[in-house]
Design an enzyme around this catalytic site. Sequence first.
Site, PDB file in Angstrom:
ATOM      1  N   ARG A 195      40.152  28.329  19.338  1.00 21.86           N
ATOM      2  CA  ARG A 195      38.625  28.968  20.135  1.00 21.86           C
ATOM      3  C   ARG A 195      39.266  30.239  19.728  1.00 21.86           C
ATOM      4  O   ARG A 195      38.343  30.908  19.233  1.00 21.86           O
ATOM      5  CB  ARG A 195      38.794  28.279  21.878  1.00 21.86           C
ATOM      6  CG  ARG A 195      38.502  27.335  22.116  1.00 21.86           C
ATOM      7  CD  ARG A 195      38.497  26.727  23.437  1.00 21.86           C
ATOM      8  NE  ARG A 195      38.241  28.089  24.513  1.00 21.86           N
ATOM      9  CZ  ARG A 195      38.320  27.981  25.375  1.00 21.86           C
ATOM     10  NH1 ARG A 195      39.849  27.749  26.292  1.00 21.86           N
ATOM     11  NH2 ARG A 195      37.892  29.264  26.814  1.00 21.86           N
ATOM     12  N   LYS A 231      35.391  37.932  29.950  1.00 22.17           N
ATOM     13  CA  LYS A 231      34.544  38.131  29.962  1.00 22.17           C
ATOM     14  C   LYS A 231      33.126  37.820  31.242  1.00 22.17           C
ATOM     15  O   LYS A 231      32.179  38.412  31.539  1.00 22.17           O
ATOM     16  CB  LYS A 231      33.739  37.605  28.154  1.00 22.17           C
ATOM     17  CG  LYS A 231      33.550  38.275  27.475  1.00 22.17           C
ATOM     18  CD  LYS A 231      33.426  36.901  25.974  1.00 22.17           C
ATOM     19  CE  LYS A 231      33.573  36.073  26.033  1.00 22.17           C
ATOM     20  NZ  LYS A 231      34.023  34.942  25.939  1.00 22.17           N
ATOM     21  N   ARG A 264      44.781  30.902  32.720  1.00 13.84           N
ATOM     22  CA  ARG A 264      43.525  29.482  33.767  1.00 13.84           C
ATOM     23  C   ARG A 264      43.793  28.526  33.938  1.00 13.84           C
ATOM     24  O   ARG A 264      43.309  28.053  34.865  1.00 13.84           O
ATOM     25  CB  ARG A 264      42.437  30.450  33.787  1.00 13.84           C
ATOM     26  CG  ARG A 264      41.094  30.108  33.664  1.00 13.84           C
ATOM     27  CD  ARG A 264      39.756  30.665  33.250  1.00 13.84           C
ATOM     28  NE  ARG A 264      39.523  30.648  31.828  1.00 13.84           N
ATOM     29  CZ  ARG A 264      39.134  30.584  30.417  1.00 13.84           C
ATOM     30  NH1 ARG A 264      38.064  31.780  30.850  1.00 13.84           N
ATOM     31  NH2 ARG A 264      38.841  30.162  29.190  1.00 13.84           N
TER      32      ARG A 264
HETATM   33  P1  AMP Z   1      33.485  30.583  27.435  1.00 15.13           P
HETATM   34  O1  AMP Z   1      32.929  29.785  28.749  1.00 15.13           O
HETATM   35  O2  AMP Z   1      32.363  31.199  26.574  1.00 15.13           O
HETATM   36  O3  AMP Z   1      34.834  30.025  26.646  1.00 15.13           O
HETATM   37  O4  AMP Z   1      32.269  29.045  26.604  1.00 15.13           O
HETATM   38  C1  AMP Z   1      33.582  27.665  26.592  1.00 15.13           C
HETATM   39  C2  AMP Z   1      32.775  27.244  25.655  1.00 15.13           C
HETATM   40  O5  AMP Z   1      31.270  26.586  25.200  1.00 15.13           O
HETATM   41  C3  AMP Z   1      32.579  27.168  23.935  1.00 15.13           C
HETATM   42  O6  AMP Z   1      34.113  27.207  23.793  1.00 15.13           O
HETATM   43  C4  AMP Z   1      31.746  26.337  22.746  1.00 15.13           C
HETATM   44  O7  AMP Z   1      32.104  25.482  22.968  1.00 15.13           O
HETATM   45  C5  AMP Z   1      30.443  26.619  23.711  1.00 15.13           C
HETATM   46  N1  AMP Z   1      29.548  27.466  23.706  1.00 15.13           N
HETATM   47  C6  AMP Z   1      29.593  28.693  25.142  1.00 15.13           C
HETATM   48  N2  AMP Z   1      28.839  29.162  24.435  1.00 15.13           N
HETATM   49  C7  AMP Z   1      28.536  29.163  22.646  1.00 15.13           C
HETATM   50  C8  AMP Z   1      27.398  29.828  21.667  1.00 15.13           C
HETATM   51  N3  AMP Z   1      26.877  30.916  21.938  1.00 15.13           N
HETATM   52  N4  AMP Z   1      27.952  29.185  20.874  1.00 15.13           N
HETATM   53  C9  AMP Z   1      28.320  27.981  20.649  1.00 15.13           C
HETATM   54  N5  AMP Z   1      28.760  27.913  20.759  1.00 15.13           N
HETATM   55  C10 AMP Z   1      29.156  27.854  22.508  1.00 15.13           C
END
Ligand code: AMP
Length: 194
Positions: free
Chosen positions: A144, A13, A127
Amino acid sequence: MRMLLIGPPGSGKGTQAVRVAQHYGIPAISTGDIFRANVSEGTPLGLQAKDYMDRGAYVPDDLTNALVLDRLAQTDAGAGFLLDGFPRTLAQVFTLDDCLEATEGGLDAVVQLVAEQDEVVQRLLKRAKDQGRSDDTEDVIRKRLEVYQEQTHPLVAVYAQRGVLVSVDAIGEVDEVSDRILAALSGGILGARG
Ligand code: AMP
C-alpha cells in the site's frame, strides 16, 4: 467548503478527517470506509472491491469514481465536504474536477499529512493488532505504501501548483495534529480567501 485530506496510509487521515469535518460542520467522506461497509454487507460492489483491498491495490477508477459521484450528489454534501482517500489517482482528480466544475469550481483546500515511512509502518502494525483490518498485514502494508508513492504522492504537486495545498506535520498527539491542521487552514489557504 470543499476539502481533501491526502497522505500515506497510517498518517492518521481517517481520524483527522472526522475531526476537521466536525469543526467545519461538513461530512467526512472516506472511500475506504464506504468500501469496507460494502465488503461487510456483501454488496456486489463490496465483492468486487475486496480482492483489490486485500492485496493493497487500488480499486479500479471506474468503480471508485461512480461511488464518489453518487456520494457527492447526496444533499448533505451540498454545503461542502471533506474527502478522505479520494482522489488517489490522476484519473480520479480529473473526474472530481469535472464534477466540481459542473457546480462552483474546484477544491478550496488540500491538506497533505506528512509522515516518514518508518513511522507510518509502525502505526499500521499497531493498528493491525488493535483493529485487525485485513489489509494491515506487513506485506500488504508495504504494497500500500508503494502504491501510494507511485500513484497518489504525485497528486500533491498537482494541487500545490493550483495553489490550494497546505502541508502539515502528522507526527504527534491526535489533538496536536488537529490543531496544526485547523491553524494551517484558517491562517493560510482559507484565511487568505477571507
Ligand atoms: P483507506 O481506508 O483510505 O486506507 O482505503 C483502504 C483501501 O480501499 C485502499 O487500500 C484501496 O484498496 C481502497 N480505496 C480507498 N479509496 C480508494 C480510491 N480513491 N481509489 C482506489 N481505491 C481506493
